[in-house]
Write an enzyme that holds these catalytic residues in place. Structure first.
Site, PDB file in Angstrom:
ATOM      1  CB  ILE A  95      -0.974  -0.020   1.210  1.00  0.00           C
ATOM      2  CG1 ILE A  95      -1.993  -1.141   0.998  1.00  0.00           C
ATOM      3  CG2 ILE A  95      -1.676   1.329   1.367  1.00  0.00           C
ATOM      4  CD1 ILE A  95      -3.026  -1.281   2.092  1.00  0.00           C
ATOM      5  CG  HIS A 112      -9.616  -4.766  -5.596  1.00  0.00           C
ATOM      6  ND1 HIS A 112      -8.672  -5.086  -4.647  1.00  0.00           N
ATOM      7  CD2 HIS A 112     -10.791  -5.267  -5.142  1.00  0.00           C
ATOM      8  CE1 HIS A 112      -9.255  -5.736  -3.654  1.00  0.00           C
ATOM      9  NE2 HIS A 112     -10.539  -5.859  -3.929  1.00  0.00           N
ATOM     10  CD  GLU A 150      -7.078  10.608   0.100  1.00  0.00           C
ATOM     11  OE1 GLU A 150      -6.550  10.680  -1.031  1.00  0.00           O
ATOM     12  OE2 GLU A 150      -8.178  11.111   0.365  1.00  0.00           O
ATOM     13  CG  ASP A 153      -8.603  -1.661  -2.896  1.00  0.00           C
ATOM     14  OD1 ASP A 153      -7.798  -1.529  -3.826  1.00  0.00           O
ATOM     15  OD2 ASP A 153      -8.576  -2.607  -2.097  1.00  0.00           O
TER      16      ASP A 153
HETATM   17  C1  GAR Z   1      -4.639 -10.006  -9.495  1.00  0.00           C
HETATM   18  O1  GAR Z   1      -5.788 -10.783  -9.314  1.00  0.00           O
HETATM   19  C2  GAR Z   1      -4.865  -8.596  -9.004  1.00  0.00           C
HETATM   20  O2  GAR Z   1      -6.152  -8.113  -9.263  1.00  0.00           O
HETATM   21  C3  GAR Z   1      -4.679  -8.780  -7.526  1.00  0.00           C
HETATM   22  O3  GAR Z   1      -3.587  -9.669  -7.424  1.00  0.00           O
HETATM   23  C4  GAR Z   1      -3.516 -10.497  -8.584  1.00  0.00           C
HETATM   24  C5  GAR Z   1      -2.149 -10.330  -9.219  1.00  0.00           C
HETATM   25  O4  GAR Z   1      -1.958 -11.219 -10.281  1.00  0.00           O
HETATM   26  N1  GAR Z   1      -4.444  -7.524  -6.871  1.00  0.00           N
HETATM   27  C6  GAR Z   1      -4.882  -7.240  -5.660  1.00  0.00           C
HETATM   28  O5  GAR Z   1      -5.461  -8.029  -4.963  1.00  0.00           O
HETATM   29  C7  GAR Z   1      -4.582  -5.821  -5.198  1.00  0.00           C
HETATM   30  N2  GAR Z   1      -5.398  -5.494  -4.053  1.00  0.00           N
HETATM   31  P1  GAR Z   1      -0.855 -10.982 -11.394  1.00  0.00           P
HETATM   32  O6  GAR Z   1       0.481 -10.745 -10.702  1.00  0.00           O
HETATM   33  O7  GAR Z   1      -0.850 -12.287 -12.166  1.00  0.00           O
HETATM   34  O8  GAR Z   1      -1.278  -9.823 -12.246  1.00  0.00           O
END
Ligand code: GAR
Length: 198
Positions: A95, A112, A150, A153
């Protein structure tokens, strides 16, 4: 027309980075150019994806730099050196503080894996998001691309796409479907939308 210079921040596998690289190759992204990939994890497979595509990579480690402030300062330095216009958080599992985000209003995008405002905010990342959706029993989930401010999400939503949950879903099968049907489509589309408006 000069293209917006895009930096993608990653931590892991980098399938969303790959979707961006592929979208650039196919012309879906044509108003911007992926110029730099920054990882906060030296072992991230995303770095190999970037190298294969001929994109510059940098690794920034909070542990080595000693503090969140130093970590963010280093990222800012790199963004300046590479003259970055747009920052994309694509599976970036750290973050960023208000000190950082306030320097780039409407210039940082995040993907997200849920329909915000459900299953989002601090502690909701990766598979945990899908576990929470399954535990709650929602029948529809999806993905969201939003501007980063800030509030974790909490920034303005750019694009969302819904995905149906199947009765036999596990967090893993759901994560895969949300990526394939939503994230890998709306992230490139949102990046092109934002770059085209610069
Ligand atoms: C994805 O599903 C993305 O949306 C999530 O992590 C994964 C990363 O996959 N992000 C979050 O949860 C952020 N809060 P990747 O490295 O294969 O793109």
């Amino acid at each position: 027309m000069t293209k917006a210079r895009i930096a993608v921040l990653v931590s892991g596998g980098g399938t969303n980075l790959q979707a961006l690289i592929d979208a650039q190759s196919s012309g879906i992204i044509h108003s911007g150019e992926i110029t730099l990939v920054i990882s906060n994890n030296a072992g991230a497979y995303a770095l190999q994806r970037a190298e294969k595509a001929g994109i510059a990579t940098e690794v920034v480690l909070k542990k080595e730099l000693g503090s969140q402030a130093a970590f963010e300062e280093r990222i800012k330095e790199l963004l300046t050196v590479y003259q970055i216009d747009i920052i994309v958080l694509a599976g970036f599992m750290s973050i960023l503080s208000e000190t950082f985000t306030s320097c780039y209003p409407k210039r940082i995008l995040n993907v997200h894996p849920s329909l915000i405002p459900s299953f989002c905010g601090e502690g909701f990342y990766g598979l945990r998001v899908h576990e929470a959706a399954l535990n709650y029993g929602v029948k529809v989930t999806g993905a969201t691309v939003h501007f980063v401010n800030e509030i974790p999400d909490g920034g303005e939503i750019i694009l969302q796409k819904a995905v149906e949950i199947q009765p036999d879903d596990t967090p893993e099968t759901l994560q895969k479907r949300v990526m394939e049907q939503a994230e890998w489509k709306i992230l490139p589309a949102a990046v092109e939308q934002v770059c085209s408006m610069l």
